[in-house]
Enzyme design. Structure first.
Site, PDB file in Angstrom:
ATOM      1  N   GLY A  64       7.887   9.659  -6.074  1.00 18.44           N
ATOM      2  CA  GLY A  64       6.673   9.041  -6.757  1.00 18.44           C
ATOM      3  C   GLY A  64       6.813   7.753  -7.398  1.00 18.44           C
ATOM      4  O   GLY A  64       7.797   7.065  -7.416  1.00 18.44           O
ATOM      5  N   ALA A  65       5.522   7.334  -8.244  1.00 24.14           N
ATOM      6  CA  ALA A  65       5.795   6.031  -8.800  1.00 24.14           C
ATOM      7  C   ALA A  65       5.950   4.952  -7.795  1.00 24.14           C
ATOM      8  O   ALA A  65       6.764   4.180  -7.911  1.00 24.14           O
ATOM      9  CB  ALA A  65       6.627   5.940  -9.921  1.00 24.14           C
ATOM     10  N   LEU A  66       5.041   5.167  -6.464  1.00 21.38           N
ATOM     11  CA  LEU A  66       5.674   4.350  -5.281  1.00 21.38           C
ATOM     12  C   LEU A  66       5.133   2.865  -5.901  1.00 21.38           C
ATOM     13  O   LEU A  66       4.240   2.417  -6.604  1.00 21.38           O
ATOM     14  CB  LEU A  66       4.318   4.916  -4.214  1.00 21.38           C
ATOM     15  CG  LEU A  66       4.802   6.306  -3.967  1.00 21.38           C
ATOM     16  CD1 LEU A  66       3.582   6.637  -2.674  1.00 21.38           C
ATOM     17  CD2 LEU A  66       6.089   6.515  -3.618  1.00 21.38           C
ATOM     18  N   GLY A  90      15.989   4.769   2.035  1.00 19.93           N
ATOM     19  CA  GLY A  90      16.431   3.131   1.528  1.00 19.93           C
ATOM     20  C   GLY A  90      17.622   3.173   1.504  1.00 19.93           C
ATOM     21  O   GLY A  90      18.494   4.018   0.867  1.00 19.93           O
ATOM     22  N   GLY A 108       8.641  -1.076  -2.176  1.00 20.90           N
ATOM     23  CA  GLY A 108       9.859  -0.631  -1.530  1.00 20.90           C
ATOM     24  C   GLY A 108       9.604   0.804  -0.755  1.00 20.90           C
ATOM     25  O   GLY A 108       9.827   0.846   0.433  1.00 20.90           O
ATOM     26  N   HIS A 109       8.986   1.748  -1.451  1.00 23.14           N
ATOM     27  CA  HIS A 109       8.319   2.899  -0.807  1.00 23.14           C
ATOM     28  C   HIS A 109       7.216   2.498   0.190  1.00 23.14           C
ATOM     29  O   HIS A 109       7.300   2.907   1.472  1.00 23.14           O
ATOM     30  CB  HIS A 109       7.605   3.848  -1.737  1.00 23.14           C
ATOM     31  CG  HIS A 109       8.500   4.253  -2.783  1.00 23.14           C
ATOM     32  ND1 HIS A 109       8.599   3.845  -4.185  1.00 23.14           N
ATOM     33  CD2 HIS A 109       9.656   5.141  -2.584  1.00 23.14           C
ATOM     34  CE1 HIS A 109       9.192   4.463  -4.782  1.00 23.14           C
ATOM     35  NE2 HIS A 109      10.016   5.321  -4.247  1.00 23.14           N
TER      36      HIS A 109
HETATM   37  P1  AMP Z   1      12.984   7.713  -4.829  1.00 20.48           P
HETATM   38  O1  AMP Z   1      11.255   7.889  -5.176  1.00 20.48           O
HETATM   39  O2  AMP Z   1      13.366   6.678  -5.864  1.00 20.48           O
HETATM   40  O3  AMP Z   1      13.754   8.887  -4.851  1.00 20.48           O
HETATM   41  O4  AMP Z   1      13.000   6.623  -3.466  1.00 20.48           O
HETATM   42  C1  AMP Z   1      12.411   7.230  -2.225  1.00 20.48           C
HETATM   43  C2  AMP Z   1      13.093   6.684  -1.208  1.00 20.48           C
HETATM   44  O5  AMP Z   1      12.625   5.120  -1.174  1.00 20.48           O
HETATM   45  C3  AMP Z   1      14.484   6.811  -0.998  1.00 20.48           C
HETATM   46  O6  AMP Z   1      14.831   6.660   0.272  1.00 20.48           O
HETATM   47  C4  AMP Z   1      14.965   5.282  -1.578  1.00 20.48           C
HETATM   48  O7  AMP Z   1      16.149   4.895  -1.053  1.00 20.48           O
HETATM   49  C5  AMP Z   1      13.644   4.275  -1.304  1.00 20.48           C
HETATM   50  N1  AMP Z   1      13.682   3.159  -2.004  1.00 20.48           N
HETATM   51  C6  AMP Z   1      13.605   3.051  -3.206  1.00 20.48           C
HETATM   52  N2  AMP Z   1      13.444   1.960  -3.737  1.00 20.48           N
HETATM   53  C7  AMP Z   1      13.410   1.143  -2.743  1.00 20.48           C
HETATM   54  C8  AMP Z   1      13.621  -0.184  -2.458  1.00 20.48           C
HETATM   55  N3  AMP Z   1      13.527  -1.251  -3.546  1.00 20.48           N
HETATM   56  N4  AMP Z   1      14.072  -0.724  -1.252  1.00 20.48           N
HETATM   57  C9  AMP Z   1      14.265   0.233  -0.033  1.00 20.48           C
HETATM   58  N5  AMP Z   1      14.084   1.469  -0.260  1.00 20.48           N
HETATM   59  C10 AMP Z   1      14.093   1.969  -1.364  1.00 20.48           C
END
Ligand code: AMP
Length: 275
Positions: A29-31, A144, A34-35
């Site tokens: 969350g906190a999308l 990511g 990047g998400h």
């Molecule tokens: P998180 O919410 O941080 O667990 O991330 C969820 C997904 O989004 C994971 O696969 C991360 O690697 C990807 N992600 C987070 N930040 C980025 C970014 N800046 N660029 C690409 N993918 C991202």
């Protein structure tokens, strides 16, 4: 725009209505953009895109880090919908872990770098990803490159457990000054945010240097607000360290550190030189 389905529908009931292939984007969350890029990529492949939002306590070794993790479900719904998600699943803890937890070990590669600094982190990541896969039953899942060690260990788990999920990786999405987007960036002070750009600068400079490890360290150390945790050149196939002078074509720079007590990580591939 499609009407995004919500958690009330329940993943099990909703899953049955989804046409193949189902593409899954797990998040905490906190999308941010990047998400959104991951979700848009999923939407290019299929209309059946499932996004999960679950802050997994198992992957946090510090309760204060867990408590400080930002929550923004309303905004998350909008971002997921705009990017093309069909279903946003925001499960409770009991939905994800209904009974005794079948923990998955990330093995020795889960104990180095991020795993060394965050005890049990990757065991927690693999455990939740497997549980989420069990519920969503995706054909493909998008992760990511920003979390490179995580991406590596998830691919490894899928192979070892023979799961029928194809992993698609997405390049790191960055802010204008190069800082990798992260939900944690919002916790930086304005001075900290300015300082944080040194991470990308160091990666970019080191990636074209003949002494990448030295250049990486020197550039990072020019910013006094950054407390370096690790800054290494690794072979991206097995995470072994590559010394300066070794022209291994599979090199990747990996960095982690703290600014304002906010943990930031990033990485970059070292492009092979054509002779
Ligand atoms: P998180 O919410 O941080 O667990 O991330 C969820 C997904 O989004 C994971 O696969 C991360 O690697 C990807 N992600 C987070 N930040 C980025 C970014 N800046 N660029 C690409 N993918 C991202």
């Amino acid at each position: 725009m499609n009407e995004i389905a919500e958690r009330e529908s329940g993943i099990e009931a909703f899953r049955k209505t989804l046409a193949s292939p189902v593409i899954f984007v797990p998040t905490m969350g906190a999308l941010h953009d990047g998400h959104a890029a991951l979700i848009s990529k999923a939407r290019q492949i299929s209309a059946s895109v499932v996004v999960s939002v679950f802050i997994n306590p198992l992957q946090f070794d510090s309760s204060s880090d867990l408590e400080k993790y930002p929550v923004s479900h309303e905004a998350d719904r909008k971002i997921a919908e705009l990017a093309g998600a069909k279903f946003i699943w925001i499960p409770s803890y009991d939905e994800v872990y209904p009974g005794e937890i079948q923990k998955i070990s990330a093995g020795p590669l889960g104990k180095i770098f991020e795993g060394d600094s965050r005890d049990g982190h990757f065991d927690g990541v693999l455990t939740v990803v497997k549980r989420l896969f069990d519920s969503v039953r995706p054909d493909k899942a998008i992760f990511g490159e920003k979390d490179f060690q995580q991406l590596f260990l998830i691919k490894k788990m899928i192979k070892e457990l023979n799961l029928k999920v194809e992993v698609i990786s997405h390049p790191t999405v960055r802010d204008e000054d190069g800082l990798a987007l992260s939900s944690r960036n919002t916790r930086l002070t304005s001075e900290g945010r300015m300082a944080a750009k040194v991470i990308y600068q160091a990666l970019a400079k080191a990636s074209t240097s003949t002494k990448p490890r030295l250049t990486l360290h020197q550039t990072l150390m020019s910013e006094p607000r950054l407390k370096i945790d690790y800054a290494e050149v690794i072979d991206e196939r097995d995470f072994t360290i590559v010394e300066d002078g070794d022209e291994n074509p599979h090199r990747r720079l990996i960095v982690a550190g703290w600014i304002d007590d906010v943990r930031l990580i990033d990485n970059m591939k070292i492009a092979g030189r054509s002779s």
